[in-house]
Write a protein that holds these residues in place. Structure first.
Motif, PDB file in Angstrom:
ATOM      1  N   ILE A 181       0.777  -1.214  -0.178  1.00 30.63           N
ATOM      2  CA  ILE A 181       0.171  -0.043   0.300  1.00 30.63           C
ATOM      3  C   ILE A 181       0.948   1.250   0.095  1.00 30.63           C
ATOM      4  O   ILE A 181       1.990   1.417   0.708  1.00 30.63           O
ATOM      5  N   PHE A 182       0.388   2.046  -0.764  1.00 27.22           N
ATOM      6  CA  PHE A 182       1.129   3.497  -0.835  1.00 27.22           C
ATOM      7  C   PHE A 182       0.047   4.716  -0.767  1.00 27.22           C
ATOM      8  O   PHE A 182      -0.871   4.560  -1.320  1.00 27.22           O
ATOM      9  N   GLY A 183       0.532   5.764  -0.099  1.00 26.60           N
ATOM     10  CA  GLY A 183      -0.181   6.820  -0.332  1.00 26.60           C
ATOM     11  C   GLY A 183      -0.198   7.686   0.981  1.00 26.60           C
ATOM     12  O   GLY A 183       0.867   7.925   1.535  1.00 26.60           O
ATOM     13  N   ASP A 184      -1.527   8.255   1.224  1.00 30.54           N
ATOM     14  CA  ASP A 184      -1.578   9.095   2.295  1.00 30.54           C
ATOM     15  C   ASP A 184      -2.356   8.692   3.665  1.00 30.54           C
ATOM     16  O   ASP A 184      -2.530   7.492   3.850  1.00 30.54           O
ATOM     17  N   SER A 185      -2.969   9.442   4.214  1.00 32.79           N
ATOM     18  CA  SER A 185      -3.585   8.992   5.628  1.00 32.79           C
ATOM     19  C   SER A 185      -4.839   8.210   5.361  1.00 32.79           C
ATOM     20  O   SER A 185      -5.315   7.445   6.460  1.00 32.79           O
ATOM     21  N   THR A 186      -5.350   7.918   4.377  1.00 30.44           N
ATOM     22  CA  THR A 186      -6.525   7.246   4.014  1.00 30.44           C
ATOM     23  C   THR A 186      -5.872   5.722   4.164  1.00 30.44           C
ATOM     24  O   THR A 186      -6.796   4.827   4.076  1.00 30.44           O
TER      25      THR A 186
ATOM     26  N   GLY B 206       0.713   9.437   6.423  1.00 22.33           N
ATOM     27  CA  GLY B 206      -0.609  10.431   6.447  1.00 22.33           C
ATOM     28  C   GLY B 206      -0.054  11.832   6.126  1.00 22.33           C
ATOM     29  O   GLY B 206       0.978  12.313   6.824  1.00 22.33           O
ATOM     30  N   GLY B 207      -0.678  12.489   5.325  1.00 24.81           N
ATOM     31  CA  GLY B 207      -0.131  13.758   5.042  1.00 24.81           C
ATOM     32  C   GLY B 207       0.398  13.882   3.587  1.00 24.81           C
ATOM     33  O   GLY B 207       0.719  14.983   3.017  1.00 24.81           O
ATOM     34  N   ALA B 208       0.902  12.643   3.083  1.00 24.76           N
ATOM     35  CA  ALA B 208       1.602  12.607   1.885  1.00 24.76           C
ATOM     36  C   ALA B 208       0.798  13.037   0.532  1.00 24.76           C
ATOM     37  O   ALA B 208      -0.303  13.006   0.488  1.00 24.76           O
ATOM     38  N   GLY B 209       1.507  13.345  -0.528  1.00 22.71           N
ATOM     39  CA  GLY B 209       1.184  13.463  -1.695  1.00 22.71           C
ATOM     40  C   GLY B 209       1.828  13.208  -2.753  1.00 22.71           C
ATOM     41  O   GLY B 209       3.122  12.724  -2.534  1.00 22.71           O
TER      42      GLY B 209
ATOM     43  N   THR C 278      -5.446  14.036  -2.635  1.00 20.46           N
ATOM     44  CA  THR C 278      -6.224  15.047  -1.989  1.00 20.46           C
ATOM     45  C   THR C 278      -5.240  16.003  -1.035  1.00 20.46           C
ATOM     46  O   THR C 278      -5.499  17.290  -1.287  1.00 20.46           O
ATOM     47  N   ASN C 279      -4.175  15.429  -0.655  1.00 22.33           N
ATOM     48  CA  ASN C 279      -3.349  16.559   0.132  1.00 22.33           C
ATOM     49  C   ASN C 279      -2.543  17.412  -0.929  1.00 22.33           C
ATOM     50  O   ASN C 279      -2.404  18.546  -0.651  1.00 22.33           O
TER      51      ASN C 279
END
Ligand SMILES: *[C@@H]1O[C@H](CO)[C@@H](O)[C@H](O)[C@H]1NC(C)=O
Ligand SMILES: *[C@@H]1O[C@H](CO)[C@@H](O)[C@H](O)[C@H]1NC(C)=O
Ligand SMILES: *[C@@H]1O[C@H](CO)[C@@H](O)[C@H](O)[C@H]1NC(C)=O
Length: 555
Positions: A281-286, A361-364, A416-417
């Motif tokens: 999994i890669f990404g942000d707070s979701t 979390g917070g990443a973009g 989103t971020n």
């Protein structure tokens, strides 16, 4: 792959429902009656040939063991109990060493082969639905001894009760073995069955009066309308209807059921299950399941109110009251129950083998996004994947490591971020880009990222689109005086999604043997926002905690 998406969305629905708090605390337990669709193993303990305790049953169940469930994996009650935050699987009542905890949170009384008609399956010695309430009596007695009378009553009357049967009656008593056929038309037999259902519910009523004063069957006016239809779940009564009304609950269950059935099929159709040995999994707070706990950043989810509804009620670093989509996803795919963060220091070889989250979390996608708060941008998460592969090689050997990474399901969820913290609210990028140009820039980043994943061995990669950003509580507060969804931002999200839907197939075509898939999260979220009642929500315009207007991240 369509069905898997469908489930991803369904799972999000559940997360949100769980979020709304009130609904969850409402079901302290789950109590199940019916046939093989919901028998989690009772037939193992009775004299019948109708048993699910051998291969190929259980192939995709955690541990790959046949449990008595007539399924390759989990059954609807298990998914339901998990989605409602009750527990991960529902044990059969006849299990000899049932723990107090299991009793407290509910069991299944169902028996594979059973029907509402006592003649159905009688030759096999199964437990007809009409006899299952006897076991409920003995369940209540045991519960009583463990937790006391008052608590037992609270548990049973608060429980979610599920009754599913009727198919066997028609198949084994009417169509294929026409025992009843000479005596009934199909209409008459259906009415006979529905009469049985009414009597079944009356038994409960009596039991309630006599045993612990259960008043929940008596109160519910919808009882007489309950009818067996094959494959349909019937949620019978709910006592605390003031929290979530009957329609809401039925909708929830239908939704879950739809999702779950689709998943069972996906799991059954073999290609897909055996296909994903792991998830990455890669990404942000979701989708960050706790990596930010281990890096110096203020964006952490390791404190209250996060984790309130997580098993154990502990904040884990997930930016959520409970589980996240990756957790539900691995559970449905039969991989494991939750996805650990890669940075967790004590990761076991088993956890490595079955996959981790690299998200932060917070990443973009844009490295500038949230750079000041020290999170790990999506592009840097690839470095961690490299070190993951190294460790995996050490643990299982080169060939097996390659098989795992090639076969893994990759999930990428971010964007989103980038828009919020780089364009709308903190317009670092705004002077240099139009919104269209910035979207193209992000999607260029996505393509580069996906290619890098592919080069490291990933073959199946799901990329999620954007949610309706204009409806995030913070956007509604800062950009609209009357706190409506910000239309222009929602329009931007749709535009982005339309582009992404076109970009990904082209990307797939350029990467041999890859599957690069788009996940639509916009449509279901918008539907939830517009029709909260349909999903059991009271409020979709505010965050759950604090003022509910602006909180995000560390607040
Ligand atoms: C339901 O219960 C009533 C009263 O005990 C009984 O007369 C009737 O036969 C029962 N119906 C069926 C279908 O068993
Ligand atoms: C590993 O660490 C996590 C987080 O600190 C903890 O919750 C978990 O119990 C630990 N697991 C083992 C097997 O030590
Ligand atoms: C994507 O990769 C190409 C080739 O390495 C590079 O030229 C381009 O700048 C990258 N795009 C972005 C947005 O980083």
């Amino acid at each position: 792959m369509q069905p898997t998406f469908f489930f991803i969305l369904t799972v999000q629905v559940c997360t949100l429902v769980t979020c709304s708090g009130e609904s969850i605390t409402k079901f302290p337990a789950i109590l199940i009656f019916g046939d093989s669709t919901v028998d989690t193993g009772n037939n193992n303990y009775i004299l019948t040939i109708a048993q699910g305790n051998h291969r190929p049953y259980g192939q995709d169940f955690p541990g790959h063991i046949p449990t008595g469930r007539f399924s390759n994996g989990k059954l609807v009650p298990d998914f339901l109990a998990s989605a409602l935050g009750i527990k991960e699987a529902v044990p059969p009542f006849l299990l000899p060493d049932l723990s107090d905890d299991e009793l407290r949170t509910g069991v299944s009384f169902a028996s594979g082969g059973a029907g509402f008609d006592d003649l159905t399956g009688a030759a096999f010695g199964i437990i007809p639905v009409s006899k299952q309430p006897r076991y409920l009596e003995s369940y209540i007695e045991r519960l009583w001894r463990i937790v006391g009378e008052e608590e037992a009553q609270r548990i049973v009357s608060g429980a979610l009760v599920v009754v599913t049967a009727g198919t066997n009656d028609l198949i084994y008593n009417f169509y294929d073995i026409p025992t009843r056929k000479p005596f009934f038309t199909i209409e008459a037999y259906q009415e006979f069955l529905q009469d049985k259902i009414q009597n079944f519910t009356k038994v409960f009523w009596k039991l309630g009066e006599g045993a612990v004063g259960l008043d929940w069957w008596k109160q519910d006016p919808c009882l007489n309308k309950a009818a067996p239809r094959s494959g349909t779940l019937h949620a019978l009564p709910f006592r605390n209807r003031n929290h979530m009304d009957k329609e809401d609950v039925l909708d929830l269950i239908h939704m879950l059921l739809k999702g779950v059935q689709v998943c069972n099929l996906v799991t059954c159709s073999s290609e897909s299950t055996t296909k994903f040995p792991a998830i990455l999994i890669f990404g942000d707070s979701t989708v960050d399941t706790g990596n930010n706990n281990y890096i110096p950043t203020i964006a952490k989810g390791n404190h209250r109110p996060y984790g309130l509804d997580f098993p154990g009620h502990i904040p884990t670093g997930r930016f959520s009251n409970g589980k996240l989509v990756p957790d539900f996803l691995v559970s449905v795919l039969g991989i494991k129950e939750a996805v650990p963060p890669f940075l967790q220091p004590n990761l076991s070889d088993d956890e490595l083998r079955t996959g981790v989250s690299f998200a932060s979390g917070g990443a973009g996608f844009d490295d500038l996004t949230s750079a000041v708060i020290g999170i790990i941008p999506v592009s840097k998460q690839l470095r961690y994947l490299e070190s993951y592969i190294e460790r995996l090689r050490g643990a299982v050997g080169e060939g097996e490591a390659q098989r795992i990474v090639n076969g893994a399901l990759g999930v990428v969820s971010a964007g989103t971020n980038d828009l919020i913290f780089n364009f709308y609210d903190i317009p670092t990028r705004k002077p240099f880009f139009t919104i269209e140009a910035y979207q193209d820039f992000l999607q260029d980043k996505i393509q580069n990222f996906t290619k890098d994943l592919y080069n490291l061995g990933c073959r199946t990669i799901v990329v999620s689109g954007l949610p309706p950003i204009g409806c995030l509580p913070i956007q509604m507060t800062t950009k609209s005086i009357i706190r409506n969804c910000v239309r222009s931002q929602n329009y931007d999200s749709q535009l982005y999604n339309d582009k992404l839907m076109k970009v990904l197939p082209r990307l797939q075509a350029s990467l041999p043997r890859s599957r690069i898939l788009y996940a639509d999260i916009y449509t279901p979220l918008m539907d939830m926002i517009n029709n909260p009642g349909k999903y059991g929500f009271l409020e979709t315009g505010r965050g759950c905690c604090g003022t509910g207007l602006v909180e995000a991240g560390p607040l």
